[in-house]
Design an enzyme around this catalytic site. Structure first.
Site, short mmCIF file in Angstrom:
data_model
loop_
_atom_site.label_atom_id
_atom_site.label_comp_id
_atom_site.label_asym_id
_atom_site.label_seq_id
_atom_site.Cartn_x
_atom_site.Cartn_y
_atom_site.Cartn_z
CG ASN A 151 19.04 2.51 -43.62
OD1 ASN A 151 18.40 1.48 -43.39
ND2 ASN A 151 19.59 3.24 -42.67
CG HIS A 201 14.63 13.35 -47.31
ND1 HIS A 201 15.88 13.07 -46.84
CD2 HIS A 201 13.78 12.74 -46.46
CE1 HIS A 201 15.79 12.33 -45.75
NE2 HIS A 201 14.51 12.11 -45.51
CB THR A 237 -3.80 21.59 -45.03
OG1 THR A 237 -4.98 21.99 -44.33
CG2 THR A 237 -3.72 22.34 -46.35
CB CYS A 325 19.07 7.50 -37.48
SG CYS A 325 18.47 7.87 -39.11
#
Ligand SMILES: *Cc1c(COP(=O)(O)O)cnc(C)c1O
Length: 387
Positions: A151, A201, A237, A325
């Site tokens: 990344n 994303h 769900t 991060c």
């Protein structure tokens, strides 16, 4: 909105308007639960099936090999922890020093619980030593997890070779392909990869949706226990709008793979060439020949990446320094440190990551604004002055 020049696409991406349009009805009118017995909920199930096919098409795999998760981080955790509980007698995990925290953190937590973690190093170009990897694999190895593309630098690892090596040794292989998916072609049918993570994303779908690909026949213990969703492999769900959005985003990503490799690559190359031509004491980090087409990581000696970012921010230019991060800490990026980038250069590193939304005018604008910023910061820098 238009005044922002967004070159931070490895951190997150803009939701494609077509994706947004596709998911909207499932945030308003079609709110049924796909597990419900009634037609109202059931019609949502059909859309999830379609999305699963769209994701499978991008990856070149079967729809039943796709598990929807909440993010790339969850997919990585599920792959590693879910494999370890299948082979409890095997206590070694092999990974690399340059992984995303979504792999490194669970590994370091495992270390606290008695696992042996082998973190392979990379050379100055960010390249792995495959012989070292091969000799690290032993009878005790439960899983090998190596990212597809980095990344921070965009460096692409020889994942197919690694996957074949692991297969020959009978070890499960997982790859964090969050940065690769949608940027370079993937074909899991022709590969020996057992598990692969991706995140919505990072490819123009919204945040909060991810995928874990699990090859048929690969044993994995479910790590989120609950209902029967995802064929009993991931309770909870379904994130219906997110899943539908991701399906659409994967379909669109296939259409744009060519654009990424030609137009976006040319924009990145132009930005790189212009910066190298106009700024002194800077260098590109990462193997230039095996790099994602959208990523440019460049170090400016003697100045702070954060200062460059702040000054670019005044012009509406969005990029990042080190890894988003890890920002907030004064430590330089763990990836650049693993590559042996000198301290003075690692501190002044900037990552530009482009997308299909960037234009040549934007590249020219950044290339024009950056040199005076670098010069100004160098004038102020005590390190540069000592040179
Ligand atoms: C962004 C990223 C992740 C984390 O994905 P999330 O969906 O944000 O959890 C993992 N790995 C890599 C390589 C990434 O770039």
């Amino acid at each position: 909105m238009n005044s922002v020049i967004y070159m931070d696409n490895n951190a997150t991406t803009r939701v494609d308007p077509e994706v947004l349009q596709e998911m909207m009805p499932y945030l308003s009118d079609y709110y049924g639960n796909p597990s419900s017995m009634h037609t109202f909920g059931g019609q949502v199930g059909g859309k999830i099936r379609k999305a699963r096919q769209q994701v499978a098409a991008l990856l070149g795999c079967e729809p039943d090999e796709i598990i929807f998760t909440s993010c790339g981080t969850e997919s990585n955790n599920a792959a590693i922890l879910g494999t370890l509980s299948i082979v409890p007698h095997k206590r070694t995990v092999i990974t690399t020093r340059v992984e995303h925290p979504a792999v490194l953190s669970p590994c370091r937590s495992l270390e606290q619980h008695g696992y042996r973690i082998v973190e392979l190093s990379v050379d100055k170009q960010g390249v792995l030593d495959l012989a070292e990897l091969e000799s690290a694999i032993t009878e005790d190895t439960a899983i090998v997890s190596v990212m597809y593309a980095n990344n921070e630098t965009g460096v692409i690892f020889p994942i197919e070779k690694i996957a074949s090596m692991c297969k020959a040794k009978g070890v499960t292989f997982h790859t964090d392909a969050v940065q690769a998916a949608g940027k370079i072609p993937l074909n899991l049918k022709l590969s020996n990869i057992d598990m692969l993570s991706l995140s919505g994303h990072k490819l123009h779908a919204p945040k909060g949706i991810g995928v874990l690909y699990v090859r048929r026949g690969t044993r994995l213990s479910p790590y989120l226990l609950g209902g029967h969703q995802e064929n009993n492999r991931r309770g909870g769900t379904e994130n219906v709008p997110g899943i539908i959005a991701l399906g659409k985003a994967c379909e669109i990503a296939m259409r744009y793979l060519d654009d990424e490799n030609t137009r976006v690559r040319a924009l990145r190359d132009k930005l790189e060439a212009q910066i190298l031509a106009t700024c002194t004491d800077c260098m590109v980090n990462g193997d230039a020949d095996n790099r994602l087409p959208n990523t440019l990581n460049i170090s400016f000696e003697y100045i702070e990446g954060e200062s460059i970012l702040m000054m670019m921010d005044r012009f509406g230019i969005c990029a990042s320094s080190g890894s988003a991060c890890t920002s907030g800490s004064l430590e330089p990026s763990h990836v650049l440190r693993a590559m042996g980038v000198p301290f003075t250069a690692a501190h002044g590193s900037i990552r530009f990551s482009l997308s299909r939304y960037n234009t040549e005018q934007e590249v020219d604008y950044v290339a024009e604004k950056l040199p005076p910023i670098i010069n100004r910061l160098r004038e102020l820098s005590p390190f540069a002055a000592k040179k």
